[in-house]
Design a protein around this motif. Structure first.
Motif, short mmCIF file in Angstrom:
data_model
loop_
_atom_site.label_atom_id
_atom_site.label_comp_id
_atom_site.label_asym_id
_atom_site.label_seq_id
_atom_site.Cartn_x
_atom_site.Cartn_y
_atom_site.Cartn_z
N GLY A 1 46.90 -11.65 -40.27
CA GLY A 1 46.55 -11.40 -40.21
C GLY A 1 45.58 -12.10 -38.49
O GLY A 1 45.15 -12.16 -38.09
N ARG A 2 46.87 -12.78 -38.22
CA ARG A 2 46.83 -13.61 -37.11
C ARG A 2 47.35 -12.43 -35.65
O ARG A 2 48.20 -11.45 -35.83
N MET A 3 45.89 -12.36 -34.75
CA MET A 3 46.05 -11.51 -34.08
C MET A 3 46.64 -12.09 -32.44
O MET A 3 45.98 -13.03 -32.70
N THR A 4 47.36 -11.56 -31.82
CA THR A 4 48.29 -11.84 -30.83
C THR A 4 48.21 -10.53 -29.66
O THR A 4 48.35 -10.02 -29.65
N SER A 5 47.30 -11.10 -28.32
CA SER A 5 47.09 -10.29 -27.77
C SER A 5 48.51 -10.07 -27.01
O SER A 5 49.33 -10.82 -25.97
N THR A 6 48.79 -9.21 -26.42
CA THR A 6 49.75 -9.15 -25.58
C THR A 6 49.40 -7.87 -23.94
O THR A 6 48.07 -7.39 -24.35
N ILE A 7 50.67 -7.75 -22.95
CA ILE A 7 50.37 -7.49 -22.26
C ILE A 7 51.15 -7.13 -21.49
O ILE A 7 52.29 -7.21 -21.51
N GLU A 8 51.29 -5.93 -20.84
CA GLU A 8 52.40 -5.14 -20.14
C GLU A 8 52.18 -4.78 -18.80
O GLU A 8 51.11 -4.22 -18.78
N ILE A 9 52.92 -5.28 -17.82
CA ILE A 9 52.48 -4.64 -16.15
C ILE A 9 53.47 -3.72 -15.75
O ILE A 9 55.14 -4.81 -15.65
N ILE A 10 53.77 -3.20 -15.03
CA ILE A 10 54.32 -2.79 -14.26
C ILE A 10 54.57 -2.39 -12.71
O ILE A 10 53.79 -2.41 -12.57
N LEU A 11 55.78 -2.95 -12.71
CA LEU A 11 55.62 -3.21 -11.02
C LEU A 11 56.53 -2.21 -10.92
O LEU A 11 58.22 -1.80 -10.95
N VAL A 12 56.36 -1.44 -9.43
CA VAL A 12 57.36 -0.67 -8.52
C VAL A 12 57.69 -1.10 -7.97
O VAL A 12 56.69 -1.73 -6.74
N LYS A 13 58.70 -0.36 -7.00
CA LYS A 13 58.77 -0.61 -5.47
C LYS A 13 58.41 0.33 -4.95
O LYS A 13 57.91 1.73 -5.28
N ILE A 14 57.44 0.44 -3.57
CA ILE A 14 56.73 1.48 -3.07
C ILE A 14 57.41 1.51 -1.42
O ILE A 14 58.38 0.57 -1.19
#
Lengths: 102, 102
Positions: free
Chosen positions: A89-102
Protein backbone atom coordinates in the motif's frame (compact mmCIF):
# COMPACT_ATOMS: atom_id res chain seq x y z
CA UNK A 1 20.37 -16.38 -30.55
CA UNK A 2 18.40 -16.97 -27.37
CA UNK A 3 20.76 -15.19 -24.95
CA UNK A 4 18.88 -11.93 -24.44
CA UNK A 5 20.70 -9.39 -22.28
CA UNK A 6 18.21 -8.33 -19.59
CA UNK A 7 18.63 -4.50 -19.49
CA UNK A 8 19.24 -3.24 -15.94
CA UNK A 9 21.45 -0.78 -14.09
CA UNK A 10 21.90 2.92 -14.87
CA UNK A 11 21.25 2.86 -18.57
CA UNK A 12 18.79 0.76 -20.50
CA UNK A 13 18.98 1.17 -24.26
CA UNK A 14 15.76 0.51 -26.10
CA UNK A 15 15.85 -0.45 -29.76
CA UNK A 16 14.86 3.11 -30.80
CA UNK A 17 17.27 6.03 -30.50
CA UNK A 18 16.52 7.03 -26.90
CA UNK A 19 18.17 6.10 -23.64
CA UNK A 20 16.73 5.96 -20.15
CA UNK A 21 18.71 7.59 -17.35
CA UNK A 22 17.61 6.78 -13.80
CA UNK A 23 18.34 9.67 -11.43
CA UNK A 24 18.84 8.70 -7.80
CA UNK A 25 20.61 10.51 -5.00
CA UNK A 26 23.97 10.96 -6.71
CA UNK A 27 25.30 14.53 -6.79
CA UNK A 28 23.16 16.46 -9.28
CA UNK A 29 26.08 17.78 -11.30
CA UNK A 30 27.44 14.25 -11.78
CA UNK A 31 24.03 13.03 -12.99
CA UNK A 32 23.80 16.05 -15.29
CA UNK A 33 27.19 15.23 -16.83
CA UNK A 34 26.08 11.61 -17.35
CA UNK A 35 22.92 12.77 -19.13
CA UNK A 36 24.93 15.32 -21.12
CA UNK A 37 27.29 12.63 -22.39
CA UNK A 38 24.31 10.44 -23.31
CA UNK A 39 22.65 13.31 -25.16
CA UNK A 40 25.99 13.81 -26.95
CA UNK A 41 25.35 10.83 -29.18
CA UNK A 42 21.58 10.40 -28.88
CA UNK A 43 18.66 12.58 -29.97
CA UNK A 44 16.58 11.92 -26.88
CA UNK A 45 17.09 11.02 -23.22
CA UNK A 46 14.32 9.86 -20.87
CA UNK A 47 15.10 10.93 -17.31
CA UNK A 48 13.30 8.80 -14.71
CA UNK A 49 13.16 9.27 -10.96
CA UNK A 50 10.95 8.59 -7.98
CA UNK A 51 10.16 9.72 -4.47
CA UNK A 52 12.62 12.06 -2.80
CA UNK A 53 15.00 11.87 -5.75
CA UNK A 54 12.47 13.71 -7.95
CA UNK A 55 13.97 17.16 -7.20
CA UNK A 56 17.32 15.84 -8.49
CA UNK A 57 15.73 14.82 -11.80
CA UNK A 58 14.10 18.28 -12.08
CA UNK A 59 17.45 19.92 -11.33
CA UNK A 60 19.24 17.80 -13.95
CA UNK A 61 16.64 18.72 -16.58
CA UNK A 62 17.00 22.41 -15.69
CA UNK A 63 20.81 22.29 -15.71
CA UNK A 64 20.83 20.66 -19.16
CA UNK A 65 18.18 22.87 -20.80
CA UNK A 66 19.08 26.17 -19.08
CA UNK A 67 22.86 25.85 -18.81
CA UNK A 68 24.81 23.07 -20.50
CA UNK A 69 22.70 22.79 -23.68
CA UNK A 70 20.92 26.12 -23.40
CA UNK A 71 19.04 26.76 -26.65
CA UNK A 72 20.01 23.34 -28.04
CA UNK A 73 17.75 21.16 -25.95
CA UNK A 74 14.27 21.28 -24.50
CA UNK A 75 11.85 19.35 -22.33
CA UNK A 76 9.63 17.45 -24.74
CA UNK A 77 7.27 15.82 -22.27
CA UNK A 78 6.84 15.32 -18.52
CA UNK A 79 4.81 12.45 -17.09
CA UNK A 80 3.82 12.05 -13.45
CA UNK A 81 2.73 8.70 -12.11
CA UNK A 82 2.46 6.61 -8.97
CA UNK A 83 4.38 3.43 -8.23
CA UNK A 84 2.36 1.24 -5.85
CA UNK A 85 4.66 -1.31 -4.23
CA UNK A 86 2.73 -4.62 -4.39
CA UNK A 87 0.64 -5.38 -1.35
CA UNK A 88 2.06 -2.99 1.20
CA UNK A 89 0.00 0.00 0.00
CA UNK A 90 2.92 2.44 0.01
CA UNK A 91 2.58 4.79 -2.97
CA UNK A 92 5.66 6.41 -4.48
CA UNK A 93 5.44 9.28 -6.93
CA UNK A 94 7.43 8.93 -10.12
CA UNK A 95 8.44 11.44 -12.78
CA UNK A 96 9.57 10.93 -16.36
CA UNK A 97 11.13 13.89 -18.18
CA UNK A 98 11.90 13.52 -21.87
CA UNK A 99 14.75 15.79 -23.05
CA UNK A 100 15.42 16.22 -26.76
CA UNK A 101 18.06 18.04 -28.75
CA UNK A 102 16.76 20.80 -30.99
CA UNK B 1 -11.32 51.77 -3.06
CA UNK B 2 -7.53 51.89 -2.63
CA UNK B 3 -7.20 49.08 -0.02
CA UNK B 4 -5.82 46.32 -2.21
CA UNK B 5 -5.42 42.98 -0.48
CA UNK B 6 -1.84 41.81 -1.19
CA UNK B 7 -2.28 38.09 -2.08
CA UNK B 8 0.00 35.91 0.05
CA UNK B 9 -0.07 32.73 2.09
CA UNK B 10 -1.49 29.42 0.85
CA UNK B 11 -3.85 30.64 -1.84
CA UNK B 12 -3.49 33.54 -4.24
CA UNK B 13 -6.47 34.20 -6.46
CA UNK B 14 -5.70 35.74 -9.82
CA UNK B 15 -8.37 37.70 -11.64
CA UNK B 16 -9.05 34.72 -13.94
CA UNK B 17 -10.76 31.54 -12.71
CA UNK B 18 -7.65 29.70 -11.49
CA UNK B 19 -6.11 29.52 -8.05
CA UNK B 20 -2.52 28.93 -7.07
CA UNK B 21 -1.86 26.36 -4.34
CA UNK B 22 1.65 26.34 -2.86
CA UNK B 23 2.62 22.84 -1.68
CA UNK B 24 5.21 22.78 1.09
CA UNK B 25 6.01 20.07 3.61
CA UNK B 26 2.53 19.67 5.05
CA UNK B 27 1.16 16.12 5.07
CA UNK B 28 0.37 15.19 1.47
CA UNK B 29 -3.21 14.08 2.17
CA UNK B 30 -3.98 17.40 3.84
CA UNK B 31 -2.59 19.34 0.86
CA UNK B 32 -4.58 17.09 -1.49
CA UNK B 33 -7.80 17.86 0.41
CA UNK B 34 -7.02 21.60 0.21
CA UNK B 35 -6.54 21.36 -3.55
CA UNK B 36 -9.66 19.19 -3.88
CA UNK B 37 -11.77 21.81 -2.10
CA UNK B 38 -10.31 24.52 -4.34
CA UNK B 39 -11.04 22.48 -7.46
CA UNK B 40 -14.56 22.06 -6.08
CA UNK B 41 -15.50 25.58 -7.10
CA UNK B 42 -12.82 26.38 -9.70
CA UNK B 43 -12.08 24.98 -13.14
CA UNK B 44 -8.31 25.04 -12.73
CA UNK B 45 -5.73 24.87 -9.93
CA UNK B 46 -2.05 25.71 -10.37
CA UNK B 47 0.02 23.64 -7.96
CA UNK B 48 3.43 25.19 -7.23
CA UNK B 49 6.32 23.78 -5.25
CA UNK B 50 10.09 23.94 -5.00
CA UNK B 51 13.14 22.03 -3.85
CA UNK B 52 12.55 19.02 -1.60
CA UNK B 53 8.80 19.69 -1.47
CA UNK B 54 8.49 18.84 -5.19
CA UNK B 55 7.68 15.14 -4.52
CA UNK B 56 4.73 16.32 -2.36
CA UNK B 57 3.35 18.37 -5.26
CA UNK B 58 3.72 15.36 -7.59
CA UNK B 59 1.96 13.15 -5.02
CA UNK B 60 -0.90 15.66 -4.64
CA UNK B 61 -1.37 15.82 -8.42
CA UNK B 62 -1.40 11.99 -8.61
CA UNK B 63 -3.82 11.63 -5.66
CA UNK B 64 -6.25 14.11 -7.26
CA UNK B 65 -6.09 12.76 -10.83
CA UNK B 66 -5.78 9.04 -10.01
CA UNK B 67 -7.91 8.79 -6.87
CA UNK B 68 -10.10 11.65 -5.66
CA UNK B 69 -11.15 13.03 -9.07
CA UNK B 70 -10.23 9.99 -11.15
CA UNK B 71 -11.61 10.49 -14.65
CA UNK B 72 -12.84 14.01 -13.82
CA UNK B 73 -9.52 15.82 -13.74
CA UNK B 74 -6.25 15.77 -15.58
CA UNK B 75 -2.82 17.34 -15.63
CA UNK B 76 -3.00 20.08 -18.25
CA UNK B 77 0.60 21.28 -18.15
CA UNK B 78 3.79 20.83 -16.15
CA UNK B 79 6.54 23.44 -16.09
CA UNK B 80 9.99 22.99 -14.59
CA UNK B 81 12.14 25.97 -13.74
CA UNK B 82 14.96 27.18 -11.54
CA UNK B 83 14.72 29.76 -8.78
CA UNK B 84 18.09 31.47 -8.33
CA UNK B 85 18.18 33.19 -4.94
CA UNK B 86 19.71 36.64 -5.65
CA UNK B 87 23.45 36.85 -5.24
CA UNK B 88 24.18 33.68 -3.31
CA UNK B 89 24.19 31.45 -6.41
CA UNK B 90 22.03 28.72 -4.79
CA UNK B 91 19.70 27.29 -7.44
CA UNK B 92 16.40 25.75 -6.39
CA UNK B 93 14.28 23.69 -8.76
CA UNK B 94 10.63 24.62 -9.05
CA UNK B 95 7.64 22.80 -10.50
CA UNK B 96 4.25 24.10 -11.62
CA UNK B 97 1.50 21.55 -12.29
CA UNK B 98 -1.76 22.79 -13.77
CA UNK B 99 -4.74 20.57 -12.90
CA UNK B 100 -8.06 21.05 -14.69
CA UNK B 101 -11.47 19.51 -14.31
CA UNK B 102 -12.69 17.64 -17.38
Amino acid sequence: MDETREPHGQEQTKKSDDTIAYIGNDPVMQSALDVLSTLGNKKKVIIKSKGNAIPNAVAVANIITEKMLNGNSKVEKITLDTDAAAGIGRMTSTIEIILVKI
